[in-house]
Motif scaffolding. Structure first.
Motif, mmCIF file in Angstrom:
data_model
loop_
_atom_site.group_PDB
_atom_site.id
_atom_site.type_symbol
_atom_site.label_atom_id
_atom_site.label_comp_id
_atom_site.label_asym_id
_atom_site.label_seq_id
_atom_site.Cartn_x
_atom_site.Cartn_y
_atom_site.Cartn_z
ATOM 1 N N PRO A 1 60.361 -89.074 19.007
ATOM 2 C CA PRO A 1 61.427 -88.649 18.098
ATOM 3 C C PRO A 1 61.676 -87.142 18.122
ATOM 4 O O PRO A 1 62.753 -86.705 17.739
ATOM 5 N N GLY A 2 60.717 -86.362 18.608
ATOM 6 C CA GLY A 2 60.879 -84.909 18.600
ATOM 7 C C GLY A 2 61.283 -84.292 19.925
ATOM 8 O O GLY A 2 61.428 -83.079 20.021
ATOM 9 N N VAL A 3 61.518 -85.107 20.966
ATOM 10 C CA VAL A 3 61.902 -84.534 22.256
ATOM 11 C C VAL A 3 63.361 -84.079 22.197
ATOM 12 O O VAL A 3 64.174 -84.671 21.487
ATOM 13 N N PRO A 4 63.715 -83.020 22.934
ATOM 14 C CA PRO A 4 65.067 -82.474 22.816
ATOM 15 C C PRO A 4 66.160 -83.293 23.490
ATOM 16 O O PRO A 4 67.327 -83.145 23.158
ATOM 17 N N TYR A 5 65.824 -84.177 24.424
ATOM 18 C CA TYR A 5 66.842 -84.942 25.149
ATOM 19 C C TYR A 5 66.607 -86.435 24.936
ATOM 20 O O TYR A 5 65.544 -86.956 25.245
ATOM 21 N N MET A 6 67.589 -87.125 24.388
ATOM 22 C CA MET A 6 67.581 -88.569 24.231
ATOM 23 C C MET A 6 66.356 -89.096 23.480
ATOM 24 O O MET A 6 65.705 -90.055 23.910
ATOM 25 N N ALA A 7 66.062 -88.484 22.360
ATOM 26 C CA ALA A 7 64.947 -88.950 21.526
ATOM 27 C C ALA A 7 65.138 -90.413 21.160
ATOM 28 O O ALA A 7 66.266 -90.872 20.933
#
Length: 155
Positions: free
Chosen positions: A34-40
């Protein structure tokens, strides 16, 4: 740099495949954290990442499989190269190298829980949702079994 030139960002993707108990082929996917910058929270290749300076795409796929899944001795097979863009911004010019493997050493497990929240095996013809769009396109070709050596996406 010439004003009309741009930088292409290379990445390597590895799809682990296995025969499904009911027939057909399954692919191992990860749900992006949920915290990744691309396509969470989207489903994506279980192992993928940028190719580092001085590294081949083949070496990058092996490195990512070890870093993200804890696997070694992976029997990589090259599938296709995808040239893609999103929105026409120069930084969004990407070249993606897709590989598959049906043999490896180790049991796939999340090694970077801050980047991936879940792993799952899915039938190639019944993928989860939501999927990272360009990966869904690559997997659709893989499911059909007729993957060209070069694919363009988003142009």
């Amino acid at each position: 740099m010439t004003p009309n030139r741009f930088v292409v960002v290379p990445a390597a993707y590895l799809y682990l495949l296995r025969d499904a108990p009911e027939g057909g082929t399954e692919v191992l996917l990860q749900r992006r954290g949920p915290g990744v910058p691309y396509m969470a929270d989207h489903w994506a290749a279980a192992a993928a990442g940028h190719v580092e300076r001085g590294e081949t795409a083949f070496a990058a796929a092996l490195r990512e499989a070890h870093e993200e899944l804890g696997l070694t001795d992976i029997d990589l097979e090259f599938v296709t190269t995808m040239h893609r863009t999103r929105g026409g911004e120069a930084i969004d010019e990407r070249v993606d190298f897709f590989f598959t493997a049906r043999a490896w050493v180790g049991e796939p497990a999340i090694q970077e829980p801050d980047k991936a929240s879940e792993l799952g095996w899915f039938d190639l013809e019944s993928l989860p949702s939501p999927m990272v769009p360009h990966e869904a396109a690559a997997l659709a070709l893989l499911a059909v079994g007729d993957v060209p050596a070069y694919v363009a996406h988003g142009f």
